[in-house]
Design a protein around this motif. Structure first.
Motif, PDB file in Angstrom:
ATOM      1  N   VAL A 115       0.856  -1.191   0.000  1.00 14.44           N
ATOM      2  CA  VAL A 115       0.000   0.000   0.000  1.00 14.44           C
ATOM      3  C   VAL A 115       0.891   1.238   0.000  1.00 14.44           C
ATOM      4  O   VAL A 115       1.795   1.348   0.828  1.00 14.44           O
ATOM      5  N   VAL A 116       0.647   2.151  -0.938  1.00 18.77           N
ATOM      6  CA  VAL A 116       1.473   3.352  -1.062  1.00 18.77           C
ATOM      7  C   VAL A 116       0.594   4.597  -1.025  1.00 18.77           C
ATOM      8  O   VAL A 116      -0.398   4.689  -1.739  1.00 18.77           O
ATOM      9  N   GLU A 117       0.986   5.550  -0.182  1.00 22.05           N
ATOM     10  CA  GLU A 117       0.287   6.830  -0.073  1.00 22.05           C
ATOM     11  C   GLU A 117       1.276   7.965  -0.180  1.00 22.05           C
ATOM     12  O   GLU A 117       2.485   7.758  -0.087  1.00 22.05           O
ATOM     13  N   ASP A 118       0.753   9.181  -0.334  1.00 19.21           N
ATOM     14  CA  ASP A 118       1.653  10.331  -0.340  1.00 19.21           C
ATOM     15  C   ASP A 118       2.026  10.716   1.097  1.00 19.21           C
ATOM     16  O   ASP A 118       3.191  10.770   1.450  1.00 19.21           O
ATOM     17  N   ARG A 127      -5.014   2.110   6.654  1.00 21.36           N
ATOM     18  CA  ARG A 127      -5.686   0.919   7.198  1.00 21.36           C
ATOM     19  C   ARG A 127      -6.904   0.548   6.348  1.00 21.36           C
ATOM     20  O   ARG A 127      -7.177  -0.625   6.106  1.00 21.36           O
ATOM     21  N   GLU A 128      -7.621   1.578   5.878  1.00 20.59           N
ATOM     22  CA  GLU A 128      -8.803   1.320   5.061  1.00 20.59           C
ATOM     23  C   GLU A 128      -8.405   0.666   3.732  1.00 20.59           C
ATOM     24  O   GLU A 128      -9.084  -0.242   3.242  1.00 20.59           O
ATOM     25  N   THR A 129      -7.279   1.113   3.169  1.00 14.63           N
ATOM     26  CA  THR A 129      -6.804   0.538   1.903  1.00 14.63           C
ATOM     27  C   THR A 129      -6.316  -0.897   2.125  1.00 14.63           C
ATOM     28  O   THR A 129      -6.543  -1.774   1.285  1.00 14.63           O
ATOM     29  N   ILE A 130      -5.670  -1.148   3.246  1.00 13.71           N
ATOM     30  CA  ILE A 130      -5.238  -2.501   3.595  1.00 13.71           C
ATOM     31  C   ILE A 130      -6.458  -3.424   3.682  1.00 13.71           C
ATOM     32  O   ILE A 130      -6.431  -4.563   3.202  1.00 13.71           O
ATOM     33  N   GLU A 131      -7.554  -2.917   4.255  1.00 13.37           N
ATOM     34  CA  GLU A 131      -8.785  -3.695   4.373  1.00 13.37           C
ATOM     35  C   GLU A 131      -9.348  -4.098   3.008  1.00 13.37           C
ATOM     36  O   GLU A 131      -9.862  -5.207   2.835  1.00 13.37           O
ATOM     37  N   VAL A 132      -9.239  -3.180   2.039  1.00 15.95           N
ATOM     38  CA  VAL A 132      -9.714  -3.475   0.681  1.00 15.95           C
ATOM     39  C   VAL A 132      -8.977  -4.702   0.135  1.00 15.95           C
ATOM     40  O   VAL A 132      -9.585  -5.618  -0.440  1.00 15.95           O
TER      41      VAL A 132
END
Ligand SMILES: [Zn+2]
Length: 193
Positions: A115-118, A127-132
């Motif tokens: 998971v990569v964010e700015d 955490r929400e993206t990890i859940e996806v």
């Protein structure tokens, strides 16, 4: 070595005027006197590419097979990390308030996801993206960001590596000294000048 790298990253922000001062309402809902506007760095393709290469160097040992980013902030840096790692880069976006994969994007069960964010502040969107990814049966091997502005305090439940850790103050709105002083709060990016 990490200090040198962090200085390099922050120098990149200073150089392009991406470190803003004032009274800001962050995506997390917290207020802060400082804001790092990653988009002002990432608008320069050579800067975006350099950030992607540096993140890739910090996560290669996790052997990710795909980069997953939350829209919109994570898309550009996710693409650059994917390019540097030689893996595909996809993004999750909101529909009816819920983060999900659209546009035909998919993850295979067991696929190794980074998971990569700015910018990570509270870790909430990470955490929400990890859940996806977990909901689709994929394996999240780690998370990364250009800036960790929690001062290293967030815990996203997987190995987390940022290019620079900064601790700009953040306040709950009802305990914000800038609000108490009557200074108008702005959402970063809501002004065009
Ligand atoms: Zn405030």
């Amino acid at each position: 070595m990490p200090t040198v790298l962090a200085d390099t990253v922050l120098e990149r922000f200073r150089r392009v005027g991406a470190l803003l001062e004032g009274h800001f309402r962050l995506t997390s809902g917290l207020h802060s006197p400082g804001y790092l506007q990653c988009a002002l760095v990432l608008q320069h393709p050579e800067e975006a590419e350099a950030c992607g290469v540096e993140i890739a160097g910090k996560v290669r040992d996790l052997s990710p097979q795909v980069v997953l980013s939350p829209a919109l902030g994570g898309i550009v840096i996710g693409q650059e990390v994917g390019r540097a790692l030689g893996v595909r880069a996809i993004f999750a976006e909101r529909q009816d308030g819920k983060l999900m994969l659209r546009r035909g994007f998919s993850l295979a069960p067991g696929e190794r996801v980074l998971v990569v964010e700015d910018v990570v502040t509270t870790g909430g969107s990470t955490r929400e993206t990890i859940e996806v990814a977990h909901a689709l049966g994929a394996t999240v091997v780690g998370a990364s960001a250009i800036i960790d502005r929690s001062g290293g305090q967030q815990d996203v439940g997987v190995p987390f590596r940022a290019l620079a850790t900064v601790s700009l103050p953040t306040y709950q709105p009802d305990a914000c000294p800038l609000c108490a002083a009557g200074q108008p709060v702005v959402k970063p990016g809501s002004r065009t000048t």
